[in-house]
Design a protein around this motif. Structure first.
Motif, short mmCIF file in Angstrom:
data_model
loop_
_atom_site.label_atom_id
_atom_site.label_comp_id
_atom_site.label_asym_id
_atom_site.label_seq_id
_atom_site.Cartn_x
_atom_site.Cartn_y
_atom_site.Cartn_z
N THR A 126 0.94 -1.46 0.04
CA THR A 126 -0.08 0.03 0.17
C THR A 126 0.98 1.26 -0.03
OG1 THR A 126 -1.60 -1.19 1.24
CG2 THR A 126 -1.87 1.29 1.16
N LYS A 127 1.97 1.26 0.85
CA LYS A 127 2.93 2.65 0.84
C LYS A 127 3.39 2.93 -0.46
CE LYS A 127 4.17 2.35 5.58
NZ LYS A 127 5.31 2.10 6.52
N SER A 128 3.88 1.97 -1.45
CA SER A 128 4.27 1.92 -2.52
C SER A 128 3.33 2.61 -3.74
CB SER A 128 4.81 0.56 -3.33
OG SER A 128 6.11 0.21 -2.42
N TYR A 129 2.03 1.95 -3.56
CA TYR A 129 0.96 2.67 -4.22
C TYR A 129 0.66 4.11 -3.96
CZ TYR A 129 -3.22 0.86 -6.80
OH TYR A 129 -4.17 0.51 -7.78
N ALA A 130 0.72 4.24 -2.73
CA ALA A 130 0.33 5.64 -2.32
C ALA A 130 1.45 6.66 -2.95
CB ALA A 130 0.46 6.08 -0.88
N ILE A 131 2.68 6.15 -2.89
CA ILE A 131 3.79 7.09 -3.39
C ILE A 131 3.72 7.28 -4.92
CG2 ILE A 131 6.17 7.01 -3.90
CD1 ILE A 131 6.69 5.80 -1.10
N GLN A 136 0.84 9.76 -5.76
CA GLN A 136 1.21 10.92 -5.28
C GLN A 136 2.14 11.80 -6.47
OE1 GLN A 136 3.15 11.39 -1.47
NE2 GLN A 136 3.06 13.69 -1.63
N ARG A 157 11.54 10.66 -0.51
CA ARG A 157 12.38 9.24 -0.68
C ARG A 157 13.62 9.57 -1.59
NH1 ARG A 157 8.84 8.21 2.38
NH2 ARG A 157 7.55 6.09 2.78
#
Length: 262
Positions: A150-155, A158, A182
């Motif tokens: 999920t974190k990768s998806y959110a990045i 954005q 990042r």
């Protein structure tokens, strides 16, 4: 090879419906406005603006909207020639429903696909294959990205949102890395993992999609569009345009003018 059967934009009035039937071809749908119910293999999907559905050949489907609910959509019907299924999406023979990151880009690509289908310029079948395969790859990437953390998806979301809102600017990878806090290498790797594209490729596609829209819907010259979209030189704009669409902007503009005069 993807062989075209029909491509169209449809404005569906209230009480529109499709009776239950087996699809004779593969179908890719993109909803551009409104909502409707689409039932595929017994699964009832409520589709809204921006939703995409891929339906393989031989699938039972039906659809309807309400008495006060018109909707608009793009549709491409096609067949596959040859033994190579090209991508997993075409091999698995399962319908897919996605809400893509880059819905606006897909809308522009569908618009371009429809124009080529209606005009049927030289090599339109090859152009059709290339554009539709690109869109199917994007859908396949969306399906695969559900497996991404999920974190990768959110990045990635954005970054894509920022590019969509600043595509006229020359966006540096370092600036995007700072935006999401990042490193440049990290965001480049994650972006490609999630989307199947590099950040540069995605940015170029967004800019060229906008260029196609200006060529179709404005009186701007190629040079004016190049300047407006922030390209340093028109020759570079021409190179990127041909890389993304398969034809140079001058040829694309000529085809548009011919359509206006007929």
């Amino acid at each position: 090879m993807i062989s075209p059967i029909a491509v169209y934009f449809e404005r569906c009035e209230p009480n529109w419906s499709i009776p239950p039937s087996l699809t004779k071809n593969h179908i890719l749908l993109l909803v551009t406005d409104g909502s409707f119910v689409y039932t595929v293999d017994g699964d009832e999907l409520v589709l809204h603006k921006g939703d995409v559905v891929y339906v393989p050949e031989g699938t039972m489907r039906s659809g309807h909207n309400g008495p006060r609910d018109p909707h608009h959509m793009y549709a491409a019907h096609f067949r596959l020639e040859g033994d190579d299924p090209l991508i997993p999406l075409l091999r698995d023979h399962q319908y897919r429903y996605v809400q893509p990151f880059n819905g606006d880009y897909l809308k522009n690509r569908f618009s371009l696909l429809t124009q080529h289908w209606l005009r049927k310029p030289a090599y339109y079948e090859t152009i059709y294959h290339s554009i539709l395969l690109e869109m199917l790859c994007i859908v396949n990437g969306e399906v695969d990205s559900r497996k991404v953390p999920t974190k990768s998806y959110a990045i990635v979301t954005q970054i894509q949102d920022y590019i969509m809102n600043h595509y006229r600017e020359n966006i540096a990878i370092a600036a995007l890395a700072e935006l999401v806090q990042r490193t440049p290498n990290y965001i480049s790797t994650v972006f490609r993992q999630v989307t199947g594209q590099t950040i540069t490729e995605y940015s170029q596609q967004i800019r060229i999609a906008a260029a196609c829209n200006f060529l179709i819907n404005s009186q701007m010259t190629v040079g004016e569009i190049s300047d407006y979209l922030g390209f340093c030189e028109q020759s570079y704009f021409n190179k990127v345009f041909k890389k993304v669409t398969g034809v140079p902007p001058s040829a694309y503009l000529k085809e548009k003018t011919k359509v206006w005069r007929t």
